[in-house]
Design an enzyme around this catalytic site. Structure first.
Site, PDB file in Angstrom:
ATOM      1  N   GLU A 137       0.856  -1.192   0.000  1.00  0.00           N
ATOM      2  CA  GLU A 137       0.000   0.000   0.000  1.00  0.00           C
ATOM      3  C   GLU A 137       0.889   1.238   0.000  1.00  0.00           C
ATOM      4  O   GLU A 137       1.779   1.374   0.844  1.00  0.00           O
ATOM      5  CB  GLU A 137      -0.899   0.022   1.243  1.00  0.00           C
ATOM      6  N   HIS A 173      -3.630  -2.882  -8.343  1.00  0.00           N
ATOM      7  CA  HIS A 173      -4.889  -3.488  -7.925  1.00  0.00           C
ATOM      8  C   HIS A 173      -5.915  -3.404  -9.063  1.00  0.00           C
ATOM      9  O   HIS A 173      -6.690  -4.326  -9.288  1.00  0.00           O
ATOM     10  CB  HIS A 173      -5.411  -2.768  -6.669  1.00  0.00           C
ATOM     11  N   ASP A 200      -7.093   1.664  -7.914  1.00  0.00           N
ATOM     12  CA  ASP A 200      -5.785   2.033  -7.369  1.00  0.00           C
ATOM     13  C   ASP A 200      -4.695   1.133  -7.959  1.00  0.00           C
ATOM     14  O   ASP A 200      -5.012   0.062  -8.479  1.00  0.00           O
ATOM     15  CB  ASP A 200      -5.802   1.936  -5.829  1.00  0.00           C
TER      16      ASP A 200
HETATM   17 ZN   LIG Z   1      -6.148  -1.675  -3.549  1.00  0.00          ZN
END
Ligand SMILES: [Zn+2]
Length: 258
Positions: free
Chosen positions: A202, A238, A248
């Site tokens: 992330e 993603h 994203d």
């Molecule tokens: Zn994601």
């Protein structure tokens, strides 16, 4: 008279056969006892090797592996640290010193291991890295790491790594474990269950504010670190594995990490 001779010969043959039989039996018995001696020795060796193995395992859990070190540190920071853990930590830091010689000197992974959002696994084959973006939409600083981790916790999800807004890299799940980051998704090669064979990263950035150059820099180092430990075939977003459902990483320039 002939009858008696025949009977006599028969008796001799029978007695002779019996003797041969019993003497063979005797040999067999001797052989058996020899074998059982060998068996005892074999068992002894097996026991010793089992002990050696369990010692080796103890050594592993004593912090020779990176993973064990990470857990030791986290456990200690939680306040459960015992003498054993401190020893483990020492063993680990020696190991880490060796590692650092090969790794980029200014690259550090900070451990903030989650107790949620993953399942334990061992020996899984990792060939994919999935990049995500994340921000705090609950108010206040949208790049606040603690709030973002709190959001993950509330959803029971976690990536393996987070590249924070200040470009620090955090590990929330160990590589060997299956982190819940991809959700329902499908690889270009048709595989599903992407969490099982991937590592999730992330990056803290919003839909309007892309990653900073410092974040790209950390991400590049993180990617090469991961690629040094696993045979990575795919590095995807993603949105590549869940098109229509996920968009994203946001404002992400792939050219900056390739
Ligand atoms: Zn994601």
């Amino acid at each position: 008279m002939i009858k008696k001779i025949i009977i006599g010969v028969g008796v001799i043959i029978l007695v002779g056969t019996g003797w041969v039989y019993f003497s063979k039996g005797g040999e067999k018995k001797i052989k058996i006892s020899e074998n059982s001696g060998v068996k005892d020795k074999t068992e002894e060796i097996a026991t010793i090797s089992a002990e050696v193995q369990s010692n080796a395992e103890d050594n592993l859990t004593a912090g020779v592996t990176k993973e064990a070190t990470v857990e030791g540190e986290v456990m200690e920071s939680v306040g459960k640290g015992s003498t054993t853990i401190v020893e483990n930590k020492n063993a680990q830091s020696e190991f880490e010193k060796e590692e650092e010689k090969e790794a980029e000197p200014d690259f550090k992974i900070n451990d903030r291991l989650a107790s949620w959002g993953y399942e334990k696994a061992s020996g899984r084959k990792i060939d994919t890295i999935i990049l995500h973006s994340t921000y705090n939409a609950t108010g206040g600083d949208e790049f606040d790491l603690d709030k973002i981790i709190g959001i993950y916790k509330s959803y029971g999800v976690a990536p393996h790594y987070i590249v924070a807004r200040d470009a620090k890299v955090y590990r929330t799940v160990e590589d060997k474990n299956i982190a819940y980051h991809a959700g329902e998704s499908k690889m270009p090669d048709g595989r599903t269950g992407v969490n099982n064979f991937s590592i999730g990263i992330e990056i803290i950035n919003s839909k309007t504010s892309g990653p900073t150059s410092a974040q790209y820099n950390s991400l590049k180092k993180l990617l090469s670190y991961i690629k040094g430990n696993h045979s990575i075939k795919y590095t995807l977003g993603h949105s590549d594995i869940a098109p229509g459902r996920k968009d994203d990483p946001w404002k992400f320039e792939w050219g900056k990490v390739k």
